[in-house]
Design an enzyme around this catalytic site. Structure first.
Site, PDB file in Angstrom:
ATOM      1  N   ARG A 121       0.817  -1.207   0.000  1.00 52.89           N
ATOM      2  CA  ARG A 121       0.000   0.000   0.000  1.00 52.89           C
ATOM      3  C   ARG A 121       0.851   1.258   0.000  1.00 52.89           C
ATOM      4  O   ARG A 121       0.437   2.308  -0.439  1.00 52.89           O
ATOM      5  CB  ARG A 121      -0.905  -0.048   1.240  1.00 52.89           C
ATOM      6  N   TYR A 122       2.054   1.153   0.577  1.00 52.62           N
ATOM      7  CA  TYR A 122       2.978   2.288   0.687  1.00 52.62           C
ATOM      8  C   TYR A 122       4.221   1.989  -0.124  1.00 52.62           C
ATOM      9  O   TYR A 122       4.576   0.824  -0.313  1.00 52.62           O
ATOM     10  CB  TYR A 122       3.372   2.484   2.154  1.00 52.62           C
ATOM     11  N   ARG A 125       7.250  -0.186   2.031  1.00 58.14           N
ATOM     12  CA  ARG A 125       7.037  -1.298   2.959  1.00 58.14           C
ATOM     13  C   ARG A 125       5.829  -2.133   2.549  1.00 58.14           C
ATOM     14  O   ARG A 125       4.853  -1.605   2.032  1.00 58.14           O
ATOM     15  CB  ARG A 125       6.885  -0.805   4.394  1.00 58.14           C
ATOM     16  N   CYS A 134      -4.314 -17.333  14.503  1.00 59.85           N
ATOM     17  CA  CYS A 134      -3.988 -16.572  15.715  1.00 59.85           C
ATOM     18  C   CYS A 134      -4.263 -17.466  16.921  1.00 59.85           C
ATOM     19  O   CYS A 134      -4.986 -18.450  16.815  1.00 59.85           O
ATOM     20  CB  CYS A 134      -4.860 -15.330  15.831  1.00 59.85           C
ATOM     21  N   CYS A 138      -9.535 -11.975  18.100  1.00 60.87           N
ATOM     22  CA  CYS A 138     -10.078 -10.745  18.682  1.00 60.87           C
ATOM     23  C   CYS A 138     -11.385 -10.445  17.956  1.00 60.87           C
ATOM     24  O   CYS A 138     -11.411 -10.430  16.720  1.00 60.87           O
ATOM     25  CB  CYS A 138      -9.119  -9.583  18.459  1.00 60.87           C
ATOM     26  N   CYS A 141     -11.446  -7.929  15.020  1.00 63.59           N
ATOM     27  CA  CYS A 141     -10.371  -8.071  14.020  1.00 63.59           C
ATOM     28  C   CYS A 141     -10.693  -7.342  12.705  1.00 63.59           C
ATOM     29  O   CYS A 141     -11.805  -7.410  12.191  1.00 63.59           O
ATOM     30  CB  CYS A 141     -10.124  -9.537  13.718  1.00 63.59           C
ATOM     31  N   ARG A 143      -9.127  -7.957   9.921  1.00 63.41           N
ATOM     32  CA  ARG A 143      -8.771  -8.764   8.756  1.00 63.41           C
ATOM     33  C   ARG A 143      -9.610 -10.029   8.699  1.00 63.41           C
ATOM     34  O   ARG A 143      -9.107 -11.110   8.408  1.00 63.41           O
ATOM     35  CB  ARG A 143      -7.262  -9.069   8.812  1.00 63.41           C
ATOM     36  N   ASP A 302     -11.527  -0.261  12.976  1.00 64.83           N
ATOM     37  CA  ASP A 302     -11.964  -0.303  11.579  1.00 64.83           C
ATOM     38  C   ASP A 302     -13.388  -0.831  11.460  1.00 64.83           C
ATOM     39  O   ASP A 302     -13.802  -1.675  12.246  1.00 64.83           O
ATOM     40  CB  ASP A 302     -11.018  -1.206  10.771  1.00 64.83           C
ATOM     41  N   ASP A 339      -7.266   4.269   9.772  1.00 61.04           N
ATOM     42  CA  ASP A 339      -6.932   3.616   8.510  1.00 61.04           C
ATOM     43  C   ASP A 339      -8.121   3.848   7.592  1.00 61.04           C
ATOM     44  O   ASP A 339      -9.237   3.419   7.902  1.00 61.04           O
ATOM     45  CB  ASP A 339      -6.691   2.118   8.750  1.00 61.04           C
ATOM     46  N   LYS A 346      -3.134   5.060   6.310  1.00 64.22           N
ATOM     47  CA  LYS A 346      -3.412   5.637   7.626  1.00 64.22           C
ATOM     48  C   LYS A 346      -3.315   7.162   7.580  1.00 64.22           C
ATOM     49  O   LYS A 346      -2.463   7.696   6.890  1.00 64.22           O
ATOM     50  CB  LYS A 346      -2.397   5.113   8.645  1.00 64.22           C
TER      51      LYS A 346
HETATM   52  C1  LIG Z   1      -0.293  -0.044   8.694  1.00 61.59           C
HETATM   53  C2  LIG Z   1       0.292  -0.535   7.498  1.00 61.59           C
HETATM   54  C3  LIG Z   1       1.686  -0.448   7.275  1.00 61.59           C
HETATM   55  C4  LIG Z   1       2.634   0.137   8.297  1.00 61.59           C
HETATM   56  O1  LIG Z   1       2.425   1.497   8.487  1.00 61.59           O
HETATM   57  P1  LIG Z   1       3.376   2.358   9.422  1.00 61.59           P
HETATM   58  O2  LIG Z   1       2.716   3.682   9.506  1.00 61.59           O
HETATM   59  O3  LIG Z   1       4.731   2.404   8.780  1.00 61.59           O
HETATM   60  O4  LIG Z   1       3.452   1.645  10.751  1.00 61.59           O
HETATM   61  C5  LIG Z   1       2.181  -0.911   6.084  1.00 61.59           C
HETATM   62  N1  LIG Z   1       1.361  -1.440   5.121  1.00 61.59           N
HETATM   63  C6  LIG Z   1       0.028  -1.520   5.310  1.00 61.59           C
HETATM   64  C7  LIG Z   1      -0.802  -2.095   4.223  1.00 61.59           C
HETATM   65  C8  LIG Z   1      -0.549  -1.088   6.496  1.00 61.59           C
HETATM   66  O5  LIG Z   1      -1.869  -1.201   6.676  1.00 61.59           O
HETATM   67  S1  SF4 Z   2      -6.663  -8.458  15.409  1.00 56.96           S
HETATM   68 FE1  SF4 Z   2      -7.122 -10.213  14.053  1.00 56.96          FE
HETATM   69  S2  SF4 Z   2      -5.149 -10.763  13.110  1.00 56.96           S
HETATM   70 FE2  SF4 Z   2      -4.696  -9.451  14.905  1.00 56.96          FE
HETATM   71  S3  SF4 Z   2      -4.325 -10.913  16.599  1.00 56.96           S
HETATM   72 FE3  SF4 Z   2      -6.503 -10.332  16.673  1.00 56.96          FE
HETATM   73  S4  SF4 Z   2      -7.564 -11.899  15.453  1.00 56.96           S
HETATM   74 FE4  SF4 Z   2      -5.392 -12.051  14.951  1.00 56.96          FE
END
Ligand SMILES: *Cc1c(COP(=O)(O)O)cnc(C)c1O
Ligand code: SF4
Length: 383
Positions: A121-122, A125, A134, A138, A141, A143, A302, A339, A346
């Site tokens: 996305r960036y 990184r 996991c 949570c 979550c 995701r 989120d 986000d 973010k």
């Molecule tokens: C949060 C996130 C990161 C890391 O972001 P930082 O601001 O550098 O901590 C990198 N990639 C994705 C897709 C993210 O959601």
């Molecule tokens: S937020 Fe989602 S991915 Fe992160 S530890 Fe909890 S269940 Fe696992």
């Protein structure tokens, strides 16, 4: 007594181990995995469940897996239905009703996935989702589109494709191992990933996002730490949400990491009725700082499926940030971040200190209410 005394007299209490479980079993991370609570019956043994929890456990499991380690479950007061640990771990019936902005993939991670298990996305990184598993799921979550679908480690061809993508994109400086929880994998597997990544010359560092120090701190063994430290620099991103989670066992795990040269940063999520007050954030931050863990992000929850009852308003989150700003050490203050739904990345939010601005001057009201003016270079006082 198993209490770490720190100069500030913060005490880290061990989790209450059930009498019938030996200390050896309890402190074995694999025992914690083998004995996870999953079914309605597992939870009803420990908790007098409410109607809403019974509904949640019977139905929500199909939408998003329910699972907790005995260690984590033991941190919840059995008689308190509002206990923060209990709320993060046991689903309510509310989880089944779709919220107003319920999205299965709020950050559009599938759209930004150019290779299997990669989210790019960036510019510099990427996330590498090395497992979907996991130790504790949570309830909030973000995701849910990926986590907990029993896919675990990618198949060979997918793993290779992900690795090739990172190799071929020389702009990538950081790989963030995420999931799921990368530390649910065995030591050999984790070492294999780190070894493969260490051979890519354009990478500066690796981050590992893990909730193990919170939900199964026994995972942070001496063996694991000595295997990982060979591949430094590795930053560990933990996910503590409440001061209650920072037990003696968690403290030992965190100290083991920082003593071995891993910078540890914490990302919390603001959750309604769980940690949505300035006091709760401050308490958590102070405990973490004692252990040399830097509070990094305070995330806005989120709008993932079934999380409406967990979400604070952005207004409320900003109010918390405003109450803490200046009052507590900058080291203890995490950055409030949203986000953007749809995958915009973010954005950071800070309290609004600006009263007015012109070409020549900026007028502020500081954290304690005192007004001041900053004059831009080249202008004098009589603008
Ligand atoms: C949060 C996130 C990161 C890391 O972001 P930082 O601001 O550098 O901590 C990198 N990639 C994705 C897709 C993210 O959601
Ligand atoms: S937020 Fe989602 S991915 Fe992160 S530890 Fe909890 S269940 Fe696992």
């Amino acid at each position: 007594m198993c209490v770490i005394h720190t100069p500030m007299r913060i005490e880290f209490e061990p989790a209450p181990r059930p009498q019938d479980i030996s200390p050896q079993d309890w402190m074995d991370w694999r025992w914690q995995v083998r004995n996870r609570l999953k079914r309605f019956e597992d939870f009803s043994m420990h908790f007098a469940l409410t109607e809403s929890e019974i509904g949640g456990l019977r139905e929500a499991n199909q939408a998003f897996k329910v699972q907790a380690t005995p260690y984590y479950a033991s941190l919840a007061e059995p008689g308190n239905i509002h206990d923060p640990i209990r709320r993060m771990m046991i689903p309510l019936a509310e989880e089944l009703s779709d919220g107003k902005q319920a999205m299965s993939d709020p950050l559009a991670e599938r759209k930004y996935s150019p290779a299997p298990r990669i989210v790019h996305r960036y510019p510099d990184r990427v996330l590498f989702l090395v497992t979907d598993t996991c130790s504790v799921y949570c309830r909030y979550c973000l995701r849910k589109h990926f986590t907990g679908h029993d896919e675990a480690f990618p198949v060979r061809t997918e793993y290779q494709a992900a690795l090739d993508y990172i190799k071929n994109q020389s702009g990538i400086r950081e790989v963030i191992l995420s999931g799921g929880d990368p530390l649910t994998l065995g030591d050999e597997r984790i070492e294999e990933i780190l070894k493969d990544l260490s051979q890519i010359p354009h990478l500066d560092l690796i981050r590992i996002g893990t909730r193990m120090p919170v939900v199964n701190p026994m995972r942070i063994t001496n063996e694991l730490v000595s295997r990982l430290k060979i591949y430094h620099p590795i930053f560990i991103m933990t996910h503590f949400n409440h001061a209650k989670e920072v037990t003696y066992e968690a403290a030992k795990a965190l100290l083991r990491l920082v003593d071995n040269g891993f910078p540890v940063l914490n990302q919390m999520v603001l959750l309604r009725g769980i940690n949505d007050s300035a006091e709760a954030v401050e308490q958590l931050s102070r405990r973490l700082l004692r252990l040399r863990v830097k509070p990094y992000y305070m995330h806005q929850c989120d709008p993932s499926l079934g999380t409406d009852h967990f979400r604070t308003s952005i207004r409320q989150s900003l109010k918390i940030q405003r109450e803490l700003w200046g009052k507590i050490s900058g080291l203890a203050l995490p950055q409030l971040s949203v986000d953007l739904p749809g995958g915009g990345g973010k954005v950071g939010l800070v309290p609004d200190f600006l009263i007015e601005k012109t070409d020549s001057h900026w007028r502020f009201r500081g954290w304690d209410g005192v007004e001041s003016t900053y004059i831009e270079p080249g202008y004098d006082h009589n603008f």
